[in-house]
Design a protein around this motif. Structure first.
Motif, PDB file in Angstrom:
ATOM      1  N   GLU A   1       0.821  -1.210   0.000  1.00 13.50           N
ATOM      2  CA  GLU A   1       0.000   0.000   0.000  1.00 13.50           C
ATOM      3  C   GLU A   1       0.856   1.262   0.000  1.00 13.50           C
ATOM      4  N   ARG A   2       1.888   1.279   0.865  1.00 18.29           N
ATOM      5  CA  ARG A   2       2.684   2.491   1.028  1.00 18.29           C
ATOM      6  C   ARG A   2       3.498   2.798  -0.230  1.00 18.29           C
ATOM      7  N   SER A   3       4.102   1.749  -0.821  1.00 19.34           N
ATOM      8  CA  SER A   3       4.932   1.955  -2.008  1.00 19.34           C
ATOM      9  C   SER A   3       4.109   2.397  -3.217  1.00 19.34           C
ATOM     10  N   MET A   4       2.911   1.836  -3.324  1.00 21.33           N
ATOM     11  CA  MET A   4       2.072   2.112  -4.496  1.00 21.33           C
ATOM     12  C   MET A   4       1.738   3.592  -4.627  1.00 21.33           C
ATOM     13  N   ALA A   5       1.774   4.314  -3.493  1.00 23.07           N
ATOM     14  CA  ALA A   5       1.427   5.740  -3.507  1.00 23.07           C
ATOM     15  C   ALA A   5       2.382   6.541  -4.384  1.00 23.07           C
ATOM     16  N   HIS A   6       3.571   5.971  -4.659  1.00 24.03           N
ATOM     17  CA  HIS A   6       4.544   6.695  -5.484  1.00 24.03           C
ATOM     18  C   HIS A   6       4.516   6.236  -6.939  1.00 24.03           C
ATOM     19  N   GLY A   7       3.581   5.396  -7.292  1.00 23.21           N
ATOM     20  CA  GLY A   7       3.564   4.822  -8.634  1.00 23.21           C
ATOM     21  C   GLY A   7       3.128   5.805  -9.700  1.00 23.21           C
ATOM     22  N   ALA A   8       3.535   5.509 -10.914  1.00 21.44           N
ATOM     23  CA  ALA A   8       3.250   6.399 -12.040  1.00 21.44           C
ATOM     24  C   ALA A   8       1.786   6.343 -12.469  1.00 21.44           C
ATOM     25  N   LEU A   9       1.056   5.305 -12.063  1.00 27.68           N
ATOM     26  CA  LEU A   9      -0.367   5.256 -12.412  1.00 27.68           C
ATOM     27  C   LEU A   9      -1.168   6.237 -11.575  1.00 27.68           C
ATOM     28  N   GLY A  10      -0.553   6.721 -10.480  1.00 24.64           N
ATOM     29  CA  GLY A  10      -1.264   7.642  -9.600  1.00 24.64           C
ATOM     30  C   GLY A  10      -2.423   6.954  -8.910  1.00 24.64           C
ATOM     31  N   ARG A  11      -3.496   7.678  -8.788  1.00 26.05           N
ATOM     32  CA  ARG A  11      -4.659   7.127  -8.099  1.00 26.05           C
ATOM     33  C   ARG A  11      -5.812   7.048  -9.089  1.00 26.05           C
ATOM     34  N   LEU A  12      -6.213   5.821  -9.402  1.00 28.21           N
ATOM     35  CA  LEU A  12      -7.245   5.593 -10.411  1.00 28.21           C
ATOM     36  C   LEU A  12      -8.563   5.206  -9.756  1.00 28.21           C
ATOM     37  N   ARG A  13      -9.604   5.226 -10.557  1.00 31.20           N
ATOM     38  CA  ARG A  13     -10.895   4.669 -10.142  1.00 31.20           C
ATOM     39  C   ARG A  13     -11.033   3.259 -10.703  1.00 31.20           C
ATOM     40  N   GLY A  14     -11.845   2.443 -10.052  1.00 31.10           N
ATOM     41  CA  GLY A  14     -12.086   1.088 -10.538  1.00 31.10           C
ATOM     42  C   GLY A  14     -12.470   1.053 -12.009  1.00 31.10           C
ATOM     43  N   THR A  15     -13.333   1.997 -12.413  1.00 29.08           N
ATOM     44  CA  THR A  15     -13.797   1.990 -13.806  1.00 29.08           C
ATOM     45  C   THR A  15     -12.710   2.389 -14.808  1.00 29.08           C
ATOM     46  N   ASP A  16     -11.534   2.856 -14.312  1.00 28.62           N
ATOM     47  CA  ASP A  16     -10.413   3.149 -15.217  1.00 28.62           C
ATOM     48  C   ASP A  16      -9.615   1.892 -15.562  1.00 28.62           C
ATOM     49  N   VAL A  17      -9.685   0.864 -14.703  1.00 28.35           N
ATOM     50  CA  VAL A  17      -8.733  -0.244 -14.780  1.00 28.35           C
ATOM     51  C   VAL A  17      -8.793  -0.969 -16.119  1.00 28.35           C
ATOM     52  N   MET A  18      -9.994  -1.277 -16.585  1.00 27.86           N
ATOM     53  CA  MET A  18     -10.085  -2.043 -17.836  1.00 27.86           C
ATOM     54  C   MET A  18      -9.476  -1.255 -18.992  1.00 27.86           C
ATOM     55  N   ASN A  19      -9.702   0.060 -19.021  1.00 33.44           N
ATOM     56  CA  ASN A  19      -9.093   0.878 -20.081  1.00 33.44           C
ATOM     57  C   ASN A  19      -7.573   0.851 -20.013  1.00 33.44           C
ATOM     58  N   VAL A  20      -7.038   0.932 -18.793  1.00 34.57           N
ATOM     59  CA  VAL A  20      -5.583   0.922 -18.631  1.00 34.57           C
ATOM     60  C   VAL A  20      -5.011  -0.423 -19.098  1.00 34.57           C
ATOM     61  N   LEU A  21      -5.747  -1.504 -18.842  1.00 34.86           N
ATOM     62  CA  LEU A  21      -5.299  -2.828 -19.283  1.00 34.86           C
ATOM     63  C   LEU A  21      -5.402  -2.989 -20.801  1.00 34.86           C
ATOM     64  N   LEU A  22      -6.481  -2.470 -21.361  1.00 29.55           N
ATOM     65  CA  LEU A  22      -6.619  -2.538 -22.825  1.00 29.55           C
ATOM     66  C   LEU A  22      -5.472  -1.782 -23.476  1.00 29.55           C
ATOM     67  N   ASN A  23      -5.107  -0.647 -22.908  1.00 28.01           N
ATOM     68  CA  ASN A  23      -4.012   0.141 -23.449  1.00 28.01           C
ATOM     69  C   ASN A  23      -2.688  -0.613 -23.324  1.00 28.01           C
ATOM     70  N   ALA A  24      -2.449  -1.169 -22.130  1.00 26.73           N
ATOM     71  CA  ALA A  24      -1.178  -1.863 -21.908  1.00 26.73           C
ATOM     72  C   ALA A  24      -1.029  -3.071 -22.835  1.00 26.73           C
ATOM     73  N   SER A  25      -2.165  -3.633 -23.262  1.00 25.23           N
ATOM     74  CA  SER A  25      -2.115  -4.821 -24.119  1.00 25.23           C
ATOM     75  C   SER A  25      -2.342  -4.470 -25.595  1.00 25.23           C
ATOM     76  N   ASN A  26      -2.241  -3.180 -25.897  1.00 24.27           N
ATOM     77  CA  ASN A  26      -2.397  -2.706 -27.285  1.00 24.27           C
ATOM     78  C   ASN A  26      -3.763  -3.050 -27.873  1.00 24.27           C
ATOM     79  N   ARG A  27      -4.780  -2.987 -27.034  1.00 27.89           N
ATOM     80  CA  ARG A  27      -6.140  -3.300 -27.476  1.00 27.89           C
ATOM     81  C   ARG A  27      -7.068  -2.092 -27.418  1.00 27.89           C
ATOM     82  N   MET A  28      -6.529  -0.928 -27.083  1.00 20.71           N
ATOM     83  CA  MET A  28      -7.373   0.251 -26.917  1.00 20.71           C
ATOM     84  C   MET A  28      -7.716   0.822 -28.280  1.00 20.71           C
ATOM     85  N   GLU A  29      -9.010   1.019 -28.491  1.00 17.43           N
ATOM     86  CA  GLU A  29      -9.417   1.652 -29.739  1.00 17.43           C
ATOM     87  C   GLU A  29      -9.397   3.161 -29.586  1.00 17.43           C
ATOM     88  N   LYS A  30      -9.036   3.838 -30.639  1.00 17.35           N
ATOM     89  CA  LYS A  30      -8.888   5.283 -30.597  1.00 17.35           C
ATOM     90  C   LYS A  30     -10.236   5.957 -30.398  1.00 17.35           C
TER      91      LYS A  30
END
Lengths: 409, 409
Positions: A377-406
């Motif tokens: 928990e403590r280390s994650m606070a310094h992460g580059a993803l910052g603080r996201l909402r649950g509904t952001d997660v799937m988009n972030v995963l689609l992007n990381a896997s090159n599946r995000m549509e423009k």
């Protein structure tokens, strides 16, 4: 660049708070976990508020959010997901309840809320009630684990705005379900008819006669709670143009996966309990990645330790989770993006879900890397993803896997 | 785990920007403040955008947001909160204005916008106007500090969409209020009737005859601005299932607290000015924590220094705030969660509110701790709370105090 596969691991209730007994560390911070840390060190990290900062999420609302559905738009109650979890094929508009087999006396007063935690015979009891007609409404009934049962009402003009029949306290009479809006009168009437008719059928059932003969409390009634309407969700397979499979031991999560349009994979030894076989689940996940674009691996154990208030148990579970991730790591190809997160925090000190955010690590070939070294928990606070909402997660995963549509052109 | 109490300290206008004269530090960064830093070091930290990034909040909109009300939904103008602050019991649908006692000539041309900053006699003048009938509309009038006055219109079919009567410039005539929508005609008519009738009554009042006799400008008119409708807010006590008390010197904030359903506590020496007795306010807050779940302690002083553009004054105020926090720290039990924040930034260089985010520290037994060591703008950027919105703050506090109800199951 080609689209990658996604392995999403959800550690239920993993987030926690600092504990005095752990030197003011959280269980995650206090446990050596070289493999989890390896993913954090080589990935991008952040904290996720499943719903919003401070809001304590249920497992149902948080899973909706993690898979990109806004709970405020689609959530009415837990019943539908429990029902899907025990295998009832639900249709949009169905009203589902969570239920217990209970023991009552002749006045329908509760004598045991779980019918002596009945383990055998519930399948026959559920079958005896399945398809029961309540006027123009039909009841589908399916047993869950132990005393649990799902009841789904199907028919025109149903509403989830009715009160529970479960009185919760021994000695209280099964409650009459009341409509909370005028459109819910038909539903409340059907629920009350179900209470009466199911009592008659269950009381006379051979399973219960045998139980009474042996001096065991009969499962002669069903008490209901958590009415919800089955939402008309667009499957994630359709929304995100991928094939998806889920592995989970607990019925609720299996039901949610099914509701989201995922294939639910059965794994021998996946119990949803502390005794679950995490290595078997990991192997099944690797198998499923051959045939599916997105594979979700759900581990219930950390949540159980949180609810039980047991820090040492949670630490042992984290050690086993770490071993599971080590096992997976050895089998990964660069074709797979791995995400590690939790659905909510279940702090040991609170023994319930809290609104504290949960870790999120995403690892994969080509994914940005930040300076975080530990999966806690403590280390994650310094992460580059910052603080996201649950509904952001799937988009972030689609992007990381090159599946995000423009969006736009 | 048991629910904890919450002490929320709001330092009005505390946020600032780097100043060349302070070696490119903000007043907070430039001031030694061991107690404030102690809370930051032992707590979890972040930055809060009261409304949204870059948006400069008023004290009214920011306080609405901090207490969980969306200003975009409920805010129409400052009048209602000023009126509540001077003790007018408002009802949903009332239209309130901020006003000044002013001096005008016989053509209603402004000769002094503050009636010579009149200090005595405004209570009698307000009383002479209180209850004035304007057709079917009734005016409630109550004096504020110095030349300030609140005017509330009550009756059917009122609208806040009317123009001000305050011409702001000497030599200009009191403006005719105009409806900005057709539904506001009744209101504009009542406002204009109020201008005329109040002039007649005030002109003839003994207080003004005496002022003229002494060569002082008479308070013979009231100019109005900031029309707002009193919103129908669900009290925080009801929304969050807690008891709440507020301590503040300034009328606006007291009025907002009252509007939110909080008990407003009077403290001897709490002036809302630079001379306010912070230690007395802290003692009153500790007292109030015995009987209330949430106690809010509001300190106006840093905002005044910001508006005055005085960095050295702001530094002295921060030193006194720090002493106040040291005083509080010594009295705290583990039963209390402490939150420190500001309602908005009032940079010395700007002499007005800015849209820069404000610090937020939450400290308490079991609350996650991050790596932040100092309570200042620059350090907060590394906090585990990340960057929140004002409307998140109450949820985060409910979570930290184990008062968050689960959303879902």
């Amino acid at each position: 660049m080609d689209a990658r596969k996604i392995l999403l691991v959800i550690f239920d209730g993993l987030g926690d708070r600092p504990l005095t007994e752990l030197g003011h560390k959280t269980p995650l911070e206090a446990t050596p976990k070289p493999n989890l840390d390896w993913f954090a060190s080589n990935g991008v990290n952040g904290l996720v508020d499943p719903i919003a900062p401070g809001v304590a999420a249920g497992s149902d609302t948080s899973h909706l959010a993690l898979f990109g559905y806004d709970p405020k738009e689609v959530y009415t109650g837990r019943g539908p997901f429990e029902a899907a979890g025990v295998g009832i094929d639900m249709e949009p508009g169905d009203i589902a309840f969570r239920g217990n087999f209970a023991s009552v006396d002749e006045d329908l007063k509760l004598t045991d809320r779980r019918a002596g935690r009945i383990r055998e015979g519930t399948e026959e009891l559920a079958k005896a009630l399945d398809g029961l007609k309540l006027g123009r409404i039909k009841a589908n009934v399916r047993e869950g684990t132990e005393h649990r049962v799902a009841v789904v009402l199907r028919g025109r003009g149903l509403s989830p705005k009715v009160t529970d029949t479960d009185p919760h306290e021994i000695g209280e009479t099964i409650q009459e379900s009341k409509p909370l809006e005028s459109a819910a009168r038909v539903t409340a009437k059907a629920v009350n008819a179900f209470t009466q008719q199911s009592y008659k059928i269950l009381k006379a059932h051979p399973v219960n006669r045998a139980r009474v003969a042996k001096g065991e409390p009969p499962a002669n009634a069903i008490v209901l709670r958590g009415a919800g309407i089955f939402p008309d969700l667009v499957p994630i397979t359709e929304r995100f143009h991928l094939t998806a499979a889920g592995i989970a031991g607990v019925a609720l999560i299996r039901g949610m996966f099914r509701t989201f349009g995922m294939d639910v994979i059965d794994v021998r030894g996946a119990t949803g309990g502390l005794d679950t076989d995490m290595i078997a689940k990991a192997d099944a996940a690797m198998d499923a990645l051959r045939t599916h674009d997105l594979v979700v691996l759900h581990v219930k154990a950390p949540d159980l330790c949180g609810h039980d208030g047991k820090a040492s148990e949670k630490i042992r579970v984290i050690e086993r989770m770490d071993a599971m991730m080590g096992h997976l790591k050895a089998m990964l190809s660069t074709e797979v993006v791995v995400a590690l997160t939790a659905d909510h925090s279940t702090p040991v000190a609170l023994k319930d879900h809290s609104g504290d955010p949960v870790p999120l690590t995403i690892f994969g070939e080509g994914v940005r890397v930040d300076d975080v070294l530990n999966f806690d928990e403590r280390s994650m606070a310094h992460g580059a993803l910052g603080r996201l909402r649950g509904t952001d997660v799937m988009n972030v995963l689609l992007n990381a896997s090159n599946r995000m549509e423009k969006y736009g052109a």
